[in-house]
Motif scaffolding. Structure first.
Motif, PDB file in Angstrom:
ATOM      1  N   GLN A  21      38.590 -14.599   9.578  1.00 13.64           N
ATOM      2  CA  GLN A  21      39.410 -14.749  10.779  1.00 13.64           C
ATOM      3  C   GLN A  21      40.734 -13.993  10.637  1.00 13.64           C
ATOM      4  O   GLN A  21      41.206 -13.353  11.589  1.00 13.64           O
ATOM      5  CB  GLN A  21      39.689 -16.234  11.030  1.00 13.64           C
ATOM      6  N   LEU A  22      41.338 -14.029   9.458  1.00  6.86           N
ATOM      7  CA  LEU A  22      42.581 -13.275   9.230  1.00  6.86           C
ATOM      8  C   LEU A  22      42.340 -11.774   9.404  1.00  6.86           C
ATOM      9  O   LEU A  22      43.169 -11.059   9.985  1.00  6.86           O
ATOM     10  CB  LEU A  22      43.116 -13.558   7.823  1.00  6.86           C
ATOM     11  N   ARG A  23      41.203 -11.293   8.909  1.00 11.32           N
ATOM     12  CA  ARG A  23      40.877  -9.875   9.063  1.00 11.32           C
ATOM     13  C   ARG A  23      40.740  -9.506  10.547  1.00 11.32           C
ATOM     14  O   ARG A  23      41.205  -8.443  10.969  1.00 11.32           O
ATOM     15  CB  ARG A  23      39.575  -9.562   8.324  1.00 11.32           C
ATOM     16  N   ARG A  24      40.110 -10.403  11.314  1.00 14.64           N
ATOM     17  CA  ARG A  24      39.943 -10.118  12.744  1.00 14.64           C
ATOM     18  C   ARG A  24      41.298 -10.024  13.435  1.00 14.64           C
ATOM     19  O   ARG A  24      41.505  -9.162  14.300  1.00 14.64           O
ATOM     20  CB  ARG A  24      39.114 -11.228  13.394  1.00 14.64           C
ATOM     21  N   LEU A  25      42.229 -10.908  13.067  1.00 16.13           N
ATOM     22  CA  LEU A  25      43.556 -10.880  13.684  1.00 16.13           C
ATOM     23  C   LEU A  25      44.284  -9.574  13.368  1.00 16.13           C
ATOM     24  O   LEU A  25      44.918  -8.982  14.242  1.00 16.13           O
ATOM     25  CB  LEU A  25      44.389 -12.069  13.184  1.00 16.13           C
ATOM     26  N   VAL A  26      44.183  -9.142  12.117  1.00 19.53           N
ATOM     27  CA  VAL A  26      44.843  -7.887  11.731  1.00 19.53           C
ATOM     28  C   VAL A  26      44.203  -6.714  12.456  1.00 19.53           C
ATOM     29  O   VAL A  26      44.889  -5.813  12.960  1.00 19.53           O
ATOM     30  CB  VAL A  26      44.786  -7.697  10.203  1.00 19.53           C
ATOM     31  N   ASP A  27      42.876  -6.696  12.530  1.00 16.12           N
ATOM     32  CA  ASP A  27      42.179  -5.620  13.250  1.00 16.12           C
ATOM     33  C   ASP A  27      42.579  -5.597  14.726  1.00 16.12           C
ATOM     34  O   ASP A  27      42.844  -4.530  15.295  1.00 16.12           O
ATOM     35  CB  ASP A  27      40.663  -5.803  13.129  1.00 16.12           C
ATOM     36  N   LYS A  28      42.636  -6.773  15.326  1.00 21.20           N
ATOM     37  CA  LYS A  28      42.968  -6.859  16.746  1.00 21.20           C
ATOM     38  C   LYS A  28      44.394  -6.396  17.023  1.00 21.20           C
ATOM     39  O   LYS A  28      44.677  -5.798  18.073  1.00 21.20           O
ATOM     40  CB  LYS A  28      42.787  -8.301  17.225  1.00 21.20           C
ATOM     41  N   SER A  29      45.299  -6.653  16.065  1.00 22.45           N
ATOM     42  CA  SER A  29      46.694  -6.249  16.257  1.00 22.45           C
ATOM     43  C   SER A  29      46.890  -4.743  16.129  1.00 22.45           C
ATOM     44  O   SER A  29      47.873  -4.191  16.621  1.00 22.45           O
ATOM     45  CB  SER A  29      47.585  -6.953  15.235  1.00 22.45           C
ATOM     46  N   GLY A  30      45.945  -4.060  15.455  1.00 22.68           N
ATOM     47  CA  GLY A  30      46.073  -2.625  15.246  1.00 22.68           C
ATOM     48  C   GLY A  30      47.071  -2.259  14.169  1.00 22.68           C
ATOM     49  O   GLY A  30      47.390  -1.079  13.978  1.00 22.68           O
ATOM     50  N   LEU A  31      47.566  -3.251  13.418  1.00 22.36           N
ATOM     51  CA  LEU A  31      48.568  -2.998  12.383  1.00 22.36           C
ATOM     52  C   LEU A  31      47.892  -2.673  11.055  1.00 22.36           C
ATOM     53  O   LEU A  31      46.817  -3.192  10.738  1.00 22.36           O
ATOM     54  CB  LEU A  31      49.464  -4.231  12.198  1.00 22.36           C
ATOM     55  N   SER A  32      48.549  -1.841  10.266  1.00 22.58           N
ATOM     56  CA  SER A  32      48.095  -1.601   8.900  1.00 22.58           C
ATOM     57  C   SER A  32      48.579  -2.752   8.024  1.00 22.58           C
ATOM     58  O   SER A  32      49.446  -3.539   8.426  1.00 22.58           O
ATOM     59  CB  SER A  32      48.673  -0.287   8.364  1.00 22.58           C
ATOM     60  N   ILE A  33      48.023  -2.844   6.824  1.00 24.31           N
ATOM     61  CA  ILE A  33      48.456  -3.908   5.919  1.00 24.31           C
ATOM     62  C   ILE A  33      49.927  -3.735   5.563  1.00 24.31           C
ATOM     63  O   ILE A  33      50.680  -4.712   5.443  1.00 24.31           O
ATOM     64  CB  ILE A  33      47.581  -3.920   4.652  1.00 24.31           C
ATOM     65  N   ALA A  34      50.367  -2.489   5.433  1.00 22.12           N
ATOM     66  CA  ALA A  34      51.777  -2.234   5.125  1.00 22.12           C
ATOM     67  C   ALA A  34      52.671  -2.723   6.255  1.00 22.12           C
ATOM     68  O   ALA A  34      53.745  -3.309   6.017  1.00 22.12           O
ATOM     69  CB  ALA A  34      51.997  -0.744   4.874  1.00 22.12           C
ATOM     70  N   ALA A  35      52.227  -2.510   7.506  1.00 20.09           N
ATOM     71  CA  ALA A  35      53.012  -2.972   8.653  1.00 20.09           C
ATOM     72  C   ALA A  35      53.040  -4.495   8.718  1.00 20.09           C
ATOM     73  O   ALA A  35      54.072  -5.099   9.027  1.00 20.09           O
ATOM     74  CB  ALA A  35      52.432  -2.398   9.945  1.00 20.09           C
ATOM     75  N   VAL A  36      51.908  -5.127   8.407  1.00 25.65           N
ATOM     76  CA  VAL A  36      51.876  -6.589   8.369  1.00 25.65           C
ATOM     77  C   VAL A  36      52.841  -7.109   7.307  1.00 25.65           C
ATOM     78  O   VAL A  36      53.567  -8.088   7.522  1.00 25.65           O
ATOM     79  CB  VAL A  36      50.441  -7.090   8.085  1.00 25.65           C
ATOM     80  N   ALA A  37      52.858  -6.440   6.142  1.00 28.20           N
ATOM     81  CA  ALA A  37      53.762  -6.849   5.066  1.00 28.20           C
ATOM     82  C   ALA A  37      55.222  -6.737   5.509  1.00 28.20           C
ATOM     83  O   ALA A  37      56.035  -7.640   5.274  1.00 28.20           O
ATOM     84  CB  ALA A  37      53.508  -5.999   3.821  1.00 28.20           C
ATOM     85  N   ASP A  38      55.578  -5.624   6.167  1.00 25.85           N
ATOM     86  CA  ASP A  38      56.961  -5.421   6.609  1.00 25.85           C
ATOM     87  C   ASP A  38      57.396  -6.477   7.621  1.00 25.85           C
ATOM     88  O   ASP A  38      58.524  -6.965   7.584  1.00 25.85           O
ATOM     89  CB  ASP A  38      57.119  -4.025   7.227  1.00 25.85           C
ATOM     90  N   ARG A  39      56.483  -6.855   8.503  1.00 29.68           N
ATOM     91  CA  ARG A  39      56.857  -7.760   9.595  1.00 29.68           C
ATOM     92  C   ARG A  39      56.797  -9.236   9.199  1.00 29.68           C
ATOM     93  O   ARG A  39      57.416 -10.067   9.860  1.00 29.68           O
ATOM     94  CB  ARG A  39      55.948  -7.514  10.803  1.00 29.68           C
ATOM     95  N   THR A  40      56.050  -9.548   8.151  1.00 30.13           N
ATOM     96  CA  THR A  40      55.935 -10.959   7.748  1.00 30.13           C
ATOM     97  C   THR A  40      56.830 -11.312   6.568  1.00 30.13           C
ATOM     98  O   THR A  40      57.065 -12.488   6.306  1.00 30.13           O
ATOM     99  CB  THR A  40      54.485 -11.297   7.358  1.00 30.13           C
TER     100      THR A  40
END
Length: 336
Positions: A21-40
Motif C-alpha cells: 500500500q505504501l508503494r501504491r501511494l508513492v507511485d500515485k504521488s509521482g514522487l521519487s524516493i528522494a523527493a519523499v525523503a525531502d518532504r517527510t
C-alpha cells in the motif's frame, strides 16, 4: 526495469500488504524516493528500507507520508497499527527461535562433558544400538553407536578394592542433577537477557536481579528502542529516535553542503546530517562534554548522509563538522 524490488518471502502477510500500500501511494504521488525523503524528513535510505519490507516504518513517517500524498492519515495509521502488531509477533517468534538455539547449543556443549565417566553404566551384550539408560547422564538417542561390550573380565588382582554396589549409579545421578542445574541457570540467564531488551545482542550478560533498570527505560515511547549511552553508535532511524522524536538543533553551510546537528531529547542523543553534498564528503558528530569517540558518516551517490548516534546531555553539547572532498571544512557552533 521495475521500480520496486520483490518483497522478502518471509514477510508477514499483514506487513506485506502494508508495504504494498505504501508503494501504491508513492507511485500515485509521482514522487521519487528522494523527493519523499525531502518532504517527510526521513532519509532516502530509511524509505528504501520501509518500501522494500526490510524495516517497518515508524508512525511518524507514516503520518508524514499521508500529508505529502494527500491521504487520510486515519486509514493509513490503522493499517500501520495492524502491521506493527504483526511485525512484533514475527520478532517474538524470531527471538524465541534464537533462544531455543542458544539453549540447545549450551546443552550440547555441556553434553560433551557428560559422556561415559567413572561409574557410568554401560549397555551389556545384546543391547544393539538402542538408547542408553537415563542413568548414563548423556543425550544419546537410537542413532548413537552403542558402546562396545566389555571383554571377559580377568581374574581380579589381589590388590583390587571390592566394588561397592550402586556407587556408579549414585555418581551418575549426582552428575545428572548438577548438569540439569547448570542448564536451568543458563536458560534463566538467556531469558533475563531477552526480557531486559537484549534483542539480538547475545554478547550481553544477564543483569543481576538486584541491578536497577535504566531510569528512562519505562518512559520510552512505543517504537523507541534505546536511550542515552545505549544508543551510542546505533542508527537513529533503526532505533526509533528520528522522525517525530528528533529536531534540527543547529545548521551551517560548509561549501555547498548543509550540515545539521539532529537532536532527540527522547533518546538523549545527537547525530550529524549532511545534505546537498558530493560522494566522498564526510560528516562527524562530537560531544563537547564527554569523552566518547566521534561518530562519522560518508556521503554516497544519494548526496546525503548521517552519522550514528552519540549520547549527549543536551543539544548544546553537540557539534557537527564536515570535510568535503574539495578540502573545505566547517563545523556548527556548539550551543548555537
Amino acid at each position: 526495469m521495475p521500480r520496486w524490488k520483490a518483497l522478502p518471502e518471509e514477510l508477514d502477510p499483514q506487513v506485506r500488504e502494508f508495504a504494498t500500500q505504501l508503494r501504491r501511494l508513492v507511485d500515485k504521488s509521482g514522487l521519487s524516493i528522494a523527493a519523499v525523503a525531502d518532504r517527510t524528513g526521513y532519509s532516502k535510505t530509511s524509505w528504501e528500507r520501509y518500501l522494500n519490507g526490510r524495516l517497518l516504518a515508524p508512525k511518524g513517517a507514516i503520518v508524514a507520508l499521508a500529508e505529502v500524498t494527500g491521504t487520510n492519515p486515519l486509514h493509513l495509521t490503522t493499517m500501520w497499527e495492524l502491521s506493527e502488531r504483526a511485525w512484533s509477533r514475527s520478532e517474538m517468534r524470531h527471538d524465541m527461535t534464537m533462544e531455543a538455539i542458544r539453549i540447545t547449543q549450551a546443552r550440547d556443549a555441556l553434553g560433551e562433558f557428560g559422556g561415559d565417566g567413572p561409574g557410568a553404566s554401560r549397555p551389556g551384550p545384546g543391547t544393539g544400538t538402542g538408547p542408553r539408560p537415563a542413568a548414563s547422564g548423556g543425550w544419546h538417542g537410537p542413532e548413537s553407536p552403542a558402546a562396545p561390550p566389555r571383554p571377559p573380565a580377568a581374574s581380579p588382582a589381589p590388590s583390587a578394592p571390592p566394588a561397592v554396589p550402586g556407587r556408579g549409579r549414585r555418581r551418575t545421578a549426582i552428575f545428572v542433577t548438577a548438569l540439569v542445574g547448570a542448564l536451568l541457570v543458563i536458560a534463566g540467564a538467556v531469558l533475563l537477557t531477552d526480557l531486559g531488551g537484549g534483542g539480538d545482542d547475545t554478547a550481553k550478560v544477564a543483569e543481576s536481579p538486584s541491578a536497577k533498570p535504566s531510569p528512562t527505560a519505562s518512559e520510552l515511547p512505543a517504537g523507541v528502542k534505546c536511550a542515552g549511552d545505549d544508543c551510542t553508535g546505533e542508527d537513529p532511524e533503526l532505533m526509533g529516535c528520528g522522525g517525530e522524536f528528533a529536531e534540527t538543533a543547529t545548521t551551517t553551510k560548509v561549501g555547498t553542503a548543509v550540515v545539521e546537528v539532529r537532536y532527540s531529547e527522547t533518546c538523549g542523543v545527537a547525530w550529524a546530517r549532511i545534505t546537498e553534498a558530493a560522494p566522498g564528503d564526510t560528516v562527524e558528530i562530537t560531544s563537547t562534554q564527554g569523552d566518547d569517540q566521534p561518530q562519522t558518516g560518508t556521503v554516497n551517490a544519494d548526496k546525503d548522509a548521517y552519522t550514528p548516534m552519540l549520547a549527549v546531555p543536551s543539544a548544546a553539547a553537540a557539534e557537527a563538522c564536515a570535510t568535503l572532498t574539495t578540502g573545505v571544512e566547517g563545523c556548527t557552533t556548539a550551543g548555537g
